[in-house]
Design an enzyme around this catalytic site. Structure first.
Site, PDB file in Angstrom:
ATOM      1  N   ARG A 179      32.813  28.882  54.439  1.00 17.52           N
ATOM      2  CA  ARG A 179      33.474  28.250  53.294  1.00 17.52           C
ATOM      3  C   ARG A 179      34.995  28.214  53.449  1.00 17.52           C
ATOM      4  O   ARG A 179      35.740  28.433  52.493  1.00 17.52           O
ATOM      5  CB  ARG A 179      33.108  28.971  51.986  1.00 17.52           C
ATOM      6  CG  ARG A 179      31.630  29.078  51.715  1.00 17.52           C
ATOM      7  CD  ARG A 179      30.962  27.712  51.560  1.00 17.52           C
ATOM      8  NE  ARG A 179      29.542  27.871  51.263  1.00 17.52           N
ATOM      9  CZ  ARG A 179      28.587  27.901  52.191  1.00 17.52           C
ATOM     10  NH1 ARG A 179      28.897  27.726  53.475  1.00 17.52           N
ATOM     11  NH2 ARG A 179      27.320  28.072  51.853  1.00 17.52           N
ATOM     12  N   GLU A 237      35.739  30.747  45.666  1.00 16.97           N
ATOM     13  CA  GLU A 237      35.419  29.622  46.541  1.00 16.97           C
ATOM     14  C   GLU A 237      36.058  28.342  46.024  1.00 16.97           C
ATOM     15  O   GLU A 237      36.443  27.470  46.799  1.00 16.97           O
ATOM     16  CB  GLU A 237      33.894  29.458  46.612  1.00 16.97           C
ATOM     17  CG  GLU A 237      33.410  28.329  47.494  1.00 16.97           C
ATOM     18  CD  GLU A 237      31.897  28.335  47.626  1.00 16.97           C
ATOM     19  OE1 GLU A 237      31.302  27.247  47.524  1.00 16.97           O
ATOM     20  OE2 GLU A 237      31.311  29.416  47.833  1.00 16.97           O
ATOM     21  N   SER A 249      29.867  26.570  42.822  1.00 14.15           N
ATOM     22  CA  SER A 249      29.949  28.025  42.986  1.00 14.15           C
ATOM     23  C   SER A 249      31.367  28.523  42.763  1.00 14.15           C
ATOM     24  O   SER A 249      32.330  27.933  43.257  1.00 14.15           O
ATOM     25  CB  SER A 249      29.480  28.424  44.389  1.00 14.15           C
ATOM     26  OG  SER A 249      28.130  28.086  44.582  1.00 14.15           O
TER      27      SER A 249
END
Length: 293
Positions: free
Chosen positions: A160, A280, A209
């Site tokens: 990520r 994130e 998320s």
């Protein structure tokens, strides 16, 4: 290319929150993109790109710079052989449709990611065991220094994450996929979409998320749930009752509400598990989390 002023970024984010951009443009070609970047550089303005507005939290005060939304040829996608060639603004859903029609598999995981090719490169987006690093050959990145093709290694892709920063725009990308029967691709997508619908608040406004999964036996969502924060609400935002690693716009949520929820989740995860959750979601504008002590 037309430049607009004071455009409300809440219109362009999946959470539906955030203030205005000082300037807003929709470049449709590489020349227009370079023109927009020159315009910003001459005025010493920062630059950021929005795709479909997921994975993005915009400050309530807005962004004192130029926001770009790629269109035209920079949002097109086509298949050549076993390669998917796409503009940075191409929607993942469109790219998946092109791949499926050509009998190319390997991109099915992106059905769970409501974003664009450029956004996928930017954060090395992933789901269900795969990510952009697994399929990306190279990406054309444009900034004030010009345009250059970069490999996954040069982009610094890892979980990520990439080394790209605001002002660097993914204009195009080339992905290598693998032959797979169209019916198998459809079955794979149906299975993944069913998993996503069962676990995530797909019918609510979220930015996706919130935190990266930590190196722990519990995922971020399970950890936040164990801290008793499911459905916890601040202002118009709440931690999702369905999946605790999502924040929903319950009623007129502001970015400040989402930040307050994130800070509470981080505080409790540190206290209960000794883990520092890392966000994130990308921040745009004057947003930051208070450092944990």
């Amino acid at each position: 290319m037309r430049l607009e002023e004071g455009v409300a970024l809440s219109r362009f984010t999946t959470l539906g929150a955030g203030g205005p951009a000082k300037a807003f443009a929709r470049p449709e070609s590489l020349d227009e993109l370079e023109e927009a970047l020159r315009w910003a550089r001459e005025r010493d303005l920062p630059v950021a790109t929005v795709g479909l507005g997921s994975n993005l939290l915009v400050a309530d005060e807005g962004f004192d710079g130029l926001v770009l939304k790629l269109g035209g040829e920079l949002a097109e996608a086509r298949v050549e052989g076993e390669r998917l060639l796409a503009g940075g603004g191409a929607a993942n859903a469109v790219c998946l449709h092109r791949a499926r029609g050509a009998g190319l598999g390997g991109f099915e995981f992106a059905c769970a990611i409501p974003g664009t090719i450029g956004g996928g490169v930017w954060m090395n987006a992933g789901a269900y065991g795969s990510d952009w690093a697994a399929i990306l050959d190279c990406a054309l990145v444009v900034d004030e220094q010009g345009a250059r093709w970069l490999t996954p290694a040069e982009l610094g892709l890892r979980y990520r994450h990439s080394e790209l920063r605001h002002g660097q725009v993914v204009a195009r990308a080339e992905l290598t996929l693998a032959p797979l029967p169209e019916e198998q691709i459809k079955a794979n997508v149906a299975r993944l979409q069913a998993l996503r619908k069962a676990a995530q608040p797909t019918n609510k406004r979220t930015f996706g998320s919130v935190f990266k999964n930590p190196e722990h036996e519990l995922s971020a969502g399970r950890m936040i749930e164990a801290c008793g924060l499911k459905a916890h609400r601040v202002g118009g935002a709440q931690i999702s009752p369905r999946h605790a690693n999502f924040i929903e716009n319950a009623d007129g949520a502001r970015a400040a509400d989402a930040i307050a929820l994130m800070e509470e989740a981080r505080r409790r995860a540190r206290e209960q598990f000794g883990v520092e959750l890392v966000h994130e979601v990308e921040f745009l504008g004057p947003l930051e989390l208070t450092p944990l002590r």
